[in-house]
Design a protein around this motif. Structure first.
Motif, mmCIF file in Angstrom:
data_model
loop_
_atom_site.group_PDB
_atom_site.id
_atom_site.type_symbol
_atom_site.label_atom_id
_atom_site.label_comp_id
_atom_site.label_asym_id
_atom_site.label_seq_id
_atom_site.Cartn_x
_atom_site.Cartn_y
_atom_site.Cartn_z
ATOM 1 N N GLU A 292 -0.729 25.911 4.331
ATOM 2 C CA GLU A 292 0.158 24.895 3.748
ATOM 3 C C GLU A 292 -0.296 24.630 2.315
ATOM 4 O OE1 GLU A 292 3.471 22.487 4.359
ATOM 5 O OE2 GLU A 292 2.564 23.673 5.952
ATOM 6 N N LYS B 101 6.374 21.796 -1.381
ATOM 7 C CA LYS B 101 5.361 22.095 -0.365
ATOM 8 C C LYS B 101 5.938 23.067 0.650
ATOM 9 C CE LYS B 101 2.964 17.688 -0.553
ATOM 10 N NZ LYS B 101 2.595 16.470 0.175
ATOM 11 N N GLY B 102 5.076 23.901 1.194
ATOM 12 C CA GLY B 102 5.498 24.828 2.234
ATOM 13 C C GLY B 102 4.346 25.697 2.677
ATOM 14 N N LYS B 103 4.641 26.589 3.635
ATOM 15 C CA LYS B 103 3.633 27.509 4.158
ATOM 16 C C LYS B 103 3.760 28.844 3.449
ATOM 17 C CE LYS B 103 3.047 25.785 8.795
ATOM 18 N NZ LYS B 103 3.425 25.903 10.190
ATOM 19 N N GLU C 153 4.264 32.375 3.179
ATOM 20 C CA GLU C 153 4.972 33.323 4.037
ATOM 21 C C GLU C 153 4.505 34.755 3.767
ATOM 22 O OE1 GLU C 153 7.979 34.175 6.899
ATOM 23 O OE2 GLU C 153 7.220 32.245 6.266
ATOM 24 N N GLU D 224 7.677 29.199 2.658
ATOM 25 C CA GLU D 224 8.801 28.635 3.401
ATOM 26 C C GLU D 224 8.619 27.129 3.382
ATOM 27 O OE1 GLU D 224 11.118 30.080 7.136
ATOM 28 O OE2 GLU D 224 9.356 28.978 7.831
ATOM 29 N N THR D 225 9.624 26.419 2.876
ATOM 30 C CA THR D 225 9.524 24.968 2.745
ATOM 31 C C THR D 225 9.534 24.314 4.117
ATOM 32 O OG1 THR D 225 11.920 24.673 2.583
ATOM 33 C CG2 THR D 225 10.716 25.021 0.510
ATOM 34 N N ASP D 226 9.031 23.083 4.165
ATOM 35 C CA ASP D 226 8.979 22.361 5.438
ATOM 36 C C ASP D 226 10.028 21.253 5.474
ATOM 37 O OD1 ASP D 226 7.731 20.814 3.549
ATOM 38 O OD2 ASP D 226 5.816 20.701 4.581
ATOM 39 N N GLU D 227 11.230 21.579 5.058
ATOM 40 C CA GLU D 227 12.351 20.631 5.079
ATOM 41 C C GLU D 227 13.090 20.758 6.406
ATOM 42 O OE1 GLU D 227 13.662 20.908 0.444
ATOM 43 O OE2 GLU D 227 14.077 22.636 1.712
ATOM 44 N N GLN D 228 14.118 19.919 6.584
ATOM 45 C CA GLN D 228 14.923 19.991 7.799
ATOM 46 C C GLN D 228 15.541 21.389 7.935
ATOM 47 O OE1 GLN D 228 18.092 17.133 8.070
ATOM 48 N NE2 GLN D 228 18.773 17.872 10.055
ATOM 49 N N PRO E 194 14.568 24.739 6.454
ATOM 50 C CA PRO E 194 13.582 25.457 5.642
ATOM 51 C C PRO E 194 14.219 26.543 4.783
ATOM 52 C CG PRO E 194 12.838 25.255 7.909
ATOM 53 C CD PRO E 194 14.268 24.812 7.876
ATOM 54 N N LYS F 176 13.177 29.828 1.977
ATOM 55 C CA LYS F 176 12.132 30.702 1.458
ATOM 56 C C LYS F 176 12.308 30.781 -0.050
ATOM 57 C CE LYS F 176 11.453 33.172 5.676
ATOM 58 N NZ LYS F 176 11.418 34.423 6.399
#
Length: 123
Positions: free
Chosen positions: A63, A6-8, A10, A34-38, A40, A42
């Motif tokens: 998202e 998952k991510g936004k 970019e 761009e992932t939504d991890e601690q 992030p 690309k």
């Protein structure tokens, strides 16, 4: 090996097309999320053929969840990797949140037993 992340969105790159040595037409389009991890990251994904249509209607900042396969191939002693997307789902803001129970109403209370039924209890 099927994976997902998952991510936004970019960046959505320009579509590319051409003709293979065998004379077949091909098309591909790449996009970056761009992932939504601690920390992030690309990631650039590739869509091939009719899968290019999966990117239609997506905008930067949205998202999404991308299902993909990893593929590597060797050419002249070097290895090249593809991250081939095969499914894209938009992630809604309330996804993953538990569905609240329905509201309690007066109609949910069972009726009182009739007076004549009170003597029928076994205890």
């Amino acid at each position: 090996m099927a994976l997902s992340v998952k991510g936004k969105v970019e960046q959505i790159l320009k579509p590319e097309s051409g003709v293979s040595r065998a004379g077949k037409e091909w098309k591909k389009q790449e996009f970056v999320i761009e992932t939504d991890e601690q920390y992030p990251r690309k990631v650039c994904f590739t869509l091939f053929g009719e899968k290019v249509d999966l990117i239609n209607g997506l905008n930067s900042g949205e998202e999404i969840e991308v299902s993909f396969n990893l593929e590597s191939r060797e050419y002249n002693g070097r290895w090249f990797h593809n991250i081939n997307a095969w499914k894209i789902d938009k992630v809604t803001a309330d996804e993953g949140m538990p569905v609240p129970p329905p509201e309690f109403g007066m109609d949910d209370i069972p009726p009182e037993p009739a007076d004549d039924a009170a003597g029928d209890l076994p205890f």
